[in-house]
Design an enzyme around this catalytic site. Structure first.
Site, PDB file in Angstrom:
ATOM      1  N   ASP A 154      14.278 -22.491  -8.037  1.00 54.83           N
ATOM      2  CA  ASP A 154      15.673 -22.060  -8.139  1.00 54.83           C
ATOM      3  C   ASP A 154      16.083 -21.198  -6.939  1.00 54.83           C
ATOM      4  O   ASP A 154      15.370 -20.275  -6.555  1.00 54.83           O
ATOM      5  CB  ASP A 154      15.881 -21.221  -9.400  1.00 54.83           C
ATOM      6  CG  ASP A 154      15.444 -21.924 -10.674  1.00 54.83           C
ATOM      7  OD1 ASP A 154      14.408 -22.603 -10.668  1.00 54.83           O
ATOM      8  OD2 ASP A 154      16.141 -21.766 -11.691  1.00 54.83           O
ATOM      9  N   HIS A 156      19.792 -20.459  -6.768  1.00 57.67           N
ATOM     10  CA  HIS A 156      20.881 -19.779  -7.484  1.00 57.67           C
ATOM     11  C   HIS A 156      21.880 -19.061  -6.578  1.00 57.67           C
ATOM     12  O   HIS A 156      22.175 -17.878  -6.777  1.00 57.67           O
ATOM     13  CB  HIS A 156      20.315 -18.805  -8.519  1.00 57.67           C
ATOM     14  CG  HIS A 156      20.011 -19.444  -9.845  1.00 57.67           C
ATOM     15  ND1 HIS A 156      20.964 -20.116 -10.577  1.00 57.67           N
ATOM     16  CD2 HIS A 156      18.857 -19.525 -10.557  1.00 57.67           C
ATOM     17  CE1 HIS A 156      20.411 -20.588 -11.676  1.00 57.67           C
ATOM     18  NE2 HIS A 156      19.134 -20.252 -11.700  1.00 57.67           N
ATOM     19  N   ASP A 183      18.817 -26.019  -9.687  1.00 60.51           N
ATOM     20  CA  ASP A 183      19.488 -24.716  -9.808  1.00 60.51           C
ATOM     21  C   ASP A 183      19.793 -24.143  -8.431  1.00 60.51           C
ATOM     22  O   ASP A 183      19.392 -23.022  -8.078  1.00 60.51           O
ATOM     23  CB  ASP A 183      18.676 -23.742 -10.661  1.00 60.51           C
ATOM     24  CG  ASP A 183      18.874 -23.990 -12.164  1.00 60.51           C
ATOM     25  OD1 ASP A 183      19.421 -25.053 -12.528  1.00 60.51           O
ATOM     26  OD2 ASP A 183      18.481 -23.129 -12.966  1.00 60.51           O
ATOM     27  N   ASP A 186      25.284 -21.218  -9.049  1.00 61.25           N
ATOM     28  CA  ASP A 186      25.533 -20.294 -10.163  1.00 61.25           C
ATOM     29  C   ASP A 186      24.791 -18.970  -9.967  1.00 61.25           C
ATOM     30  O   ASP A 186      23.761 -18.887  -9.314  1.00 61.25           O
ATOM     31  CB  ASP A 186      25.146 -20.891 -11.518  1.00 61.25           C
ATOM     32  CG  ASP A 186      26.192 -21.851 -12.074  1.00 61.25           C
ATOM     33  OD1 ASP A 186      27.346 -21.780 -11.619  1.00 61.25           O
ATOM     34  OD2 ASP A 186      25.841 -22.653 -12.953  1.00 61.25           O
ATOM     35  N   ARG A 187      25.347 -17.940 -10.600  1.00 63.13           N
ATOM     36  CA  ARG A 187      24.838 -16.567 -10.606  1.00 63.13           C
ATOM     37  C   ARG A 187      25.010 -15.903  -9.233  1.00 63.13           C
ATOM     38  O   ARG A 187      25.764 -14.952  -9.100  1.00 63.13           O
ATOM     39  CB  ARG A 187      23.391 -16.493 -11.094  1.00 63.13           C
ATOM     40  CG  ARG A 187      23.211 -16.985 -12.534  1.00 63.13           C
ATOM     41  CD  ARG A 187      21.784 -16.691 -13.019  1.00 63.13           C
ATOM     42  NE  ARG A 187      21.518 -17.264 -14.330  1.00 63.13           N
ATOM     43  CZ  ARG A 187      21.762 -16.659 -15.485  1.00 63.13           C
ATOM     44  NH1 ARG A 187      22.307 -15.464 -15.489  1.00 63.13           N
ATOM     45  NH2 ARG A 187      21.474 -17.246 -16.630  1.00 63.13           N
ATOM     46  N   ASN A 215      19.369 -27.497 -14.628  1.00 59.21           N
ATOM     47  CA  ASN A 215      20.318 -27.338 -15.737  1.00 59.21           C
ATOM     48  C   ASN A 215      21.615 -26.671 -15.292  1.00 59.21           C
ATOM     49  O   ASN A 215      22.637 -26.757 -15.985  1.00 59.21           O
ATOM     50  CB  ASN A 215      19.684 -26.542 -16.885  1.00 59.21           C
ATOM     51  CG  ASN A 215      19.322 -25.129 -16.491  1.00 59.21           C
ATOM     52  OD1 ASN A 215      18.513 -24.909 -15.586  1.00 59.21           O
ATOM     53  ND2 ASN A 215      19.901 -24.150 -17.167  1.00 59.21           N
ATOM     54  N   HIS A 216      21.616 -26.033 -14.115  1.00 60.49           N
ATOM     55  CA  HIS A 216      22.844 -25.426 -13.609  1.00 60.49           C
ATOM     56  C   HIS A 216      23.659 -26.376 -12.738  1.00 60.49           C
ATOM     57  O   HIS A 216      24.737 -25.987 -12.274  1.00 60.49           O
ATOM     58  CB  HIS A 216      22.547 -24.127 -12.853  1.00 60.49           C
ATOM     59  CG  HIS A 216      22.393 -22.956 -13.760  1.00 60.49           C
ATOM     60  ND1 HIS A 216      23.434 -22.122 -14.086  1.00 60.49           N
ATOM     61  CD2 HIS A 216      21.315 -22.498 -14.443  1.00 60.49           C
ATOM     62  CE1 HIS A 216      23.005 -21.178 -14.915  1.00 60.49           C
ATOM     63  NE2 HIS A 216      21.722 -21.387 -15.149  1.00 60.49           N
ATOM     64  N   HIS A 264      12.663 -29.941 -12.853  1.00 64.25           N
ATOM     65  CA  HIS A 264      13.224 -28.594 -12.933  1.00 64.25           C
ATOM     66  C   HIS A 264      12.749 -27.836 -14.164  1.00 64.25           C
ATOM     67  O   HIS A 264      12.259 -26.714 -14.072  1.00 64.25           O
ATOM     68  CB  HIS A 264      14.753 -28.633 -12.919  1.00 64.25           C
ATOM     69  CG  HIS A 264      15.347 -27.271 -13.065  1.00 64.25           C
ATOM     70  ND1 HIS A 264      15.313 -26.347 -12.038  1.00 64.25           N
ATOM     71  CD2 HIS A 264      15.933 -26.635 -14.123  1.00 64.25           C
ATOM     72  CE1 HIS A 264      15.863 -25.226 -12.460  1.00 64.25           C
ATOM     73  NE2 HIS A 264      16.247 -25.362 -13.712  1.00 64.25           N
ATOM     74  N   ARG A 312      15.778 -21.202 -25.789  1.00 65.86           N
ATOM     75  CA  ARG A 312      17.085 -21.437 -25.176  1.00 65.86           C
ATOM     76  C   ARG A 312      18.028 -22.195 -26.103  1.00 65.86           C
ATOM     77  O   ARG A 312      19.215 -22.315 -25.808  1.00 65.86           O
ATOM     78  CB  ARG A 312      16.925 -22.221 -23.874  1.00 65.86           C
ATOM     79  CG  ARG A 312      16.028 -21.561 -22.839  1.00 65.86           C
ATOM     80  CD  ARG A 312      15.856 -22.471 -21.633  1.00 65.86           C
ATOM     81  NE  ARG A 312      14.859 -22.002 -20.695  1.00 65.86           N
ATOM     82  CZ  ARG A 312      15.113 -21.241 -19.625  1.00 65.86           C
ATOM     83  NH1 ARG A 312      16.352 -20.838 -19.395  1.00 65.86           N
ATOM     84  NH2 ARG A 312      14.155 -20.873 -18.807  1.00 65.86           N
ATOM     85  N   HIS A 339      12.904 -23.137 -13.142  1.00 63.56           N
ATOM     86  CA  HIS A 339      13.675 -22.843 -14.351  1.00 63.56           C
ATOM     87  C   HIS A 339      13.455 -21.458 -14.939  1.00 63.56           C
ATOM     88  O   HIS A 339      14.259 -20.994 -15.743  1.00 63.56           O
ATOM     89  CB  HIS A 339      13.339 -23.913 -15.405  1.00 63.56           C
ATOM     90  CG  HIS A 339      14.255 -24.010 -16.575  1.00 63.56           C
ATOM     91  ND1 HIS A 339      15.625 -23.910 -16.483  1.00 63.56           N
ATOM     92  CD2 HIS A 339      13.995 -24.230 -17.893  1.00 63.56           C
ATOM     93  CE1 HIS A 339      16.157 -24.074 -17.678  1.00 63.56           C
ATOM     94  NE2 HIS A 339      15.198 -24.259 -18.551  1.00 63.56           N
TER      95      HIS A 339
END
Length: 412
Positions: A154, A156, A183, A186-187, A215-216, A264, A312, A339
């Site tokens: 990730d 991010h 990923d 995001d964030r 997943n993002h 991922h 989750r 992840h």
């Protein structure tokens, strides 16, 4: 919280707010309907219920006017109509003629907090969509015996830490291939810079830069955790829709030299899943609530054996025996996944048969963790780990573009 105490209003409020923020209006409507029964005098709850009802009706109308002939954004956008401002002094992208010089210039331009012209951003994503249509859900990678490949987890939206990876390990090239394991966005608040830079290198070296979906790379997460807000702030809604189309075409996993499975999230809710079955997964569009695609994006390992419900709420928590069965079924030796944040940037689990790698140090500007990347040699596929710490970035806080509802779901 709802399972433990069904009459707890905050549980229904928080889950309903999360559903609403992610665009899952039907689920949100059920939760706010229940909340209004428990707290009939709560004005905020009634307002949210009204908002849900309006969104459900809007979605019904949108479906009613839609047809099978609706074209994807890439087939309707007219890049030729986009003009580049005469004052623009940044890198210039020419479709089908990308160069190393362009990529290096773009790295530096974005490092200075400057955006590339909208016309060029559009064209990069359009070219990526065309390229990604040539892939399957599973992509095979061949690394020569005297070569290696770097696997990153990730990122991010932490653009300056991505640049640091390339400072430590050099930029992509035919002799320095990379696999980025999802990923990307995001964030972190430089997600646009990250994804455009990764797309540019991928266009330059399609056989030596590999990108997996995380997943993002999905609409629900982008709406909540910032990518949608960031794209529309720095560019516009139409470019965001193009990114969504591209994300829906990313491979879900890779196999390196027929021995290392890179995904991922993780493995599956049942034994016996084969690589051929994965190749046939329809990856286009958004993931459902379950199934192979969702499990690859969301699942996590757990230290025991067997399978447990995921913390989750989607995917599964799988044990060492699940990992061993998958490897044996497909004649593989190792699973690499991402992840999950890890303090040292990586963690070896399941008696060495599974590795988690996470490449976003000081995650969200507050976790204090290291990032890491893995190098695998082509002959033995033996992993070598390089942890690294976060580097400074401009004064733009993480989650700057996140959905404001993300904060409200933690209190009424």
């Amino acid at each position: 919280a709802i399972d433990a105490k069904e009459d707890l209003p905050k549980g229904w409020y928080r889950r309903g707010s999360a559903y609403l923020a992610m665009g899952r209006a039907k689920e949100a409507l059920r939760d706010f309907t229940q909340l209004c029964k428990l707290a009939p005098n709560d004005k905020d709850a009634r307002m949210k219920l009204k908002q849900c009802k309006q969104q459900v009706e809007q979605e019904k109308f949108a479906r009613a006017i839609a047809s099978d002939r609706t074209k994807p954004p890439s087939e309707t956008v007219d890049v030729s109509s986009l003009a580049v401002d005469g004052s623009y002094q940044g890198p210039q992208f020419e479709s089908g003629a990308i160069t190393v010089e362009f990529c290096r210039e773009m790295m530096e331009w974005q490092k200075q907090e400057k955006t590339i012209a909208k016309k060029y951003a559009y064209q990069i994503v359009l070219d990526m969509i065309a390229l990604l249509r040539t892939y399957l859900a599973l992509t095979d990678i061949e690394v020569p015996e005297d070569g290696w490949i770097t696997v990153c987890g990730d990122v991010h939206g932490q653009y300056y830490d991505l640049l640091n990876i390339w400072h430590l390990n050099d930029v992509p090239s035919p002799t320095n291939p990379y696999l980025f394991n999802g990923d990307f966005v995001d964030r972190g608040s430089f997600s646009v810079e990250v994804i455009l830079m990764l797309f540019a290198w991928k266009l330059l070296y399609p056989d030596h830069v590999h990108l997996s979906r995380g997943n993002h790379e999905t609409r629900n997460m982008n709406k909540l955790y910032g990518f949608e807000g960031e794209v529309t702030k720095k560019y516009d809604e139409e470019l965001y829709q193009l990114f969504c189309e591209a994300f829906g075409l990313l491979p879900l996993c890779h196999v390196i030299n027929r021995k290392v499975f890179v995904v991922h999230g993780g493995l599956f809710a049942r034994d016996g899943v084969t690589l051929d079955q994965i190749r046939k997964v329809n990856r286009e569009g958004e993931p459902s609530d379950d199934g192979l695609m969702t499990e690859m994006l969301w699942s996590d390992p757990q230290p025991g054996r067997g399978r447990l419900p995921s913390k989750r709420g989607v995917g599964v928590a799988f044990g060492q025996d699940v990992t061993e069965d998958f490897l044996k079924t497909n004649d593989l030796k190792l699973v690499i996944r991402s992840h999950e944040m890890k303090e040292e940037g990586y963690e070896i689990e399941h008696s060495g048969k599974l590795i988690t790698v996470f490449s976003a140090p000081n995650y969200c500007d507050q976790m204090g963790n290291k990032g890491a990347f893995i190098r695998l040699d082509g002959k033995t596929m033996t992993p070598k780990f390089t942890p690294f710490t976060a580097v400074p970035h401009p004064n733009v806080k993480a989650m700057q573009y996140a959905n404001p509802m993300l904060g409200s779901m933690f209190g009424m």
